[in-house]
Structures are given as C-alpha cells and as structure tokens.
Design an enzyme around this catalytic site. Structure first.
Site, PDB file in Angstrom:
ATOM      1  N   VAL A   5      20.504  31.610  67.154  1.00 28.35           N
ATOM      2  CA  VAL A   5      20.957  31.857  65.777  1.00 28.35           C
ATOM      3  C   VAL A   5      21.574  30.570  65.260  1.00 28.35           C
ATOM      4  O   VAL A   5      22.453  29.995  65.910  1.00 28.35           O
ATOM      5  CB  VAL A   5      22.010  32.984  65.724  1.00 28.35           C
ATOM      6  CG1 VAL A   5      22.544  33.154  64.316  1.00 28.35           C
ATOM      7  CG2 VAL A   5      21.438  34.288  66.247  1.00 28.35           C
ATOM      8  N   GLY A   7      23.995  28.876  62.657  1.00 27.64           N
ATOM      9  CA  GLY A   7      25.091  29.174  61.738  1.00 27.64           C
ATOM     10  C   GLY A   7      25.436  27.952  60.918  1.00 27.64           C
ATOM     11  O   GLY A   7      25.633  26.862  61.459  1.00 27.64           O
ATOM     12  N   TYR A   8      25.499  28.104  59.611  1.00 28.55           N
ATOM     13  CA  TYR A   8      25.751  26.973  58.719  1.00 28.55           C
ATOM     14  C   TYR A   8      26.934  27.215  57.787  1.00 28.55           C
ATOM     15  O   TYR A   8      27.300  26.354  57.008  1.00 28.55           O
ATOM     16  CB  TYR A   8      24.507  26.657  57.883  1.00 28.55           C
ATOM     17  CG  TYR A   8      23.988  27.869  57.134  1.00 28.55           C
ATOM     18  CD1 TYR A   8      24.475  28.195  55.883  1.00 28.55           C
ATOM     19  CD2 TYR A   8      23.025  28.677  57.705  1.00 28.55           C
ATOM     20  CE1 TYR A   8      24.005  29.306  55.208  1.00 28.55           C
ATOM     21  CE2 TYR A   8      22.547  29.790  57.043  1.00 28.55           C
ATOM     22  CZ  TYR A   8      23.038  30.094  55.791  1.00 28.55           C
ATOM     23  OH  TYR A   8      22.586  31.205  55.135  1.00 28.55           O
ATOM     24  N   GLY A   9      27.535  28.389  57.860  1.00 25.42           N
ATOM     25  CA  GLY A   9      28.688  28.729  57.022  1.00 25.42           C
ATOM     26  C   GLY A   9      29.789  29.286  57.899  1.00 25.42           C
ATOM     27  O   GLY A   9      30.224  28.655  58.862  1.00 25.42           O
ATOM     28  N   SER A  10      30.218  30.494  57.592  1.00 28.94           N
ATOM     29  CA  SER A  10      31.321  31.091  58.356  1.00 28.94           C
ATOM     30  C   SER A  10      30.963  31.339  59.818  1.00 28.94           C
ATOM     31  O   SER A  10      31.850  31.437  60.665  1.00 28.94           O
ATOM     32  CB  SER A  10      31.765  32.403  57.707  1.00 28.94           C
ATOM     33  OG  SER A  10      30.704  33.345  57.701  1.00 28.94           O
ATOM     34  N   GLU A  87      26.193  39.639  57.264  1.00 33.60           N
ATOM     35  CA  GLU A  87      25.756  38.539  56.414  1.00 33.60           C
ATOM     36  C   GLU A  87      24.713  39.008  55.403  1.00 33.60           C
ATOM     37  O   GLU A  87      23.825  39.768  55.718  1.00 33.60           O
ATOM     38  CB  GLU A  87      25.172  37.409  57.263  1.00 33.60           C
ATOM     39  CG  GLU A  87      26.136  36.874  58.293  1.00 33.60           C
ATOM     40  CD  GLU A  87      27.378  36.234  57.672  1.00 33.60           C
ATOM     41  OE1 GLU A  87      27.273  35.623  56.592  1.00 33.60           O
ATOM     42  OE2 GLU A  87      28.448  36.359  58.274  1.00 33.60           O
TER      43      GLU A  87
END
Length: 101
Positions: A5, A7-10, A87
């Site tokens: 996975v 992840g690019y934000g939270s 999300e």
C-alpha cells in the site's frame, strides 16, 4: 502473499492497519493535491473537507511510504477493508512503480 500500500497523505504518519515493513520512497508521474471533497469522516455533505488525492502528471514525483502486508489473504483483506472504510480514494486500485530511497 505480499500486498503493498502506498501512503502519500495521512497514511504516512498513521496507516491504521497492521503491516510488516515500511519503506520511504516515491512514485513517478503523480502529484499530491488537496482537491478531493470528502464527506465520510472528515466533512459533511454541507461542508465537505478537502483531502489529499493523486493527480497523474507526466514528470511529477510524489513522496510517501509503502507498507508491506505479508501473510494470508485474510490479512491483506483486513488492510484493504480498513482503507476502503477510512479513505475516500481507496476504492480505486492502481499499480504504480515505487522507488525506495
């Protein structure tokens, strides 16, 4: 089985699911933008919250973290179900090349 996975934000600071490995790196040809109107847990229909999403732009680079979930299909499914509930955008599954640092 191995499930990754990005992840690019939270998700970078709070993935919220069980993972076996975290790797910092980037994907190419995408940039992070705050243009997704989210009403599921960050806003309301009357006042949607802006959250991160990815926009495909040739030559762009987006930094983030890749999380590896190893084990069984059940473990992968649990991570994906969490992401789909939490999300706004994880109903879309896209394969990208990840470059670790």
């Amino acid at each position: 089985m191995v499930f990754w996975v990005f992840g690019y934000g939270s998700l970078v600071w709070n993935p919220g699911f069980e993972y076996d490995e975290k790797v910092i790196g980037f994907i190419k040809d995408y940039r992070r933008v705050f243009d997704l109107a989210c009403i599921d847990h960050r806003g309301t229909p009357e006042d949607p919250a802006r959250t991160c999403t990815l926009e495909h732009i040739e030559g762009a680079v987006c930094w983030g973290a890749a999380y590896c979930v190893r084990g069984s299909p059940e473990k992968e499914r649990a991570a994906m179900q969490y992401l789909e509930r939490r999300e706004c955008e994880y109903d879309q599954k896209t394969l990208v090349d990840f470059f670790k640092v």
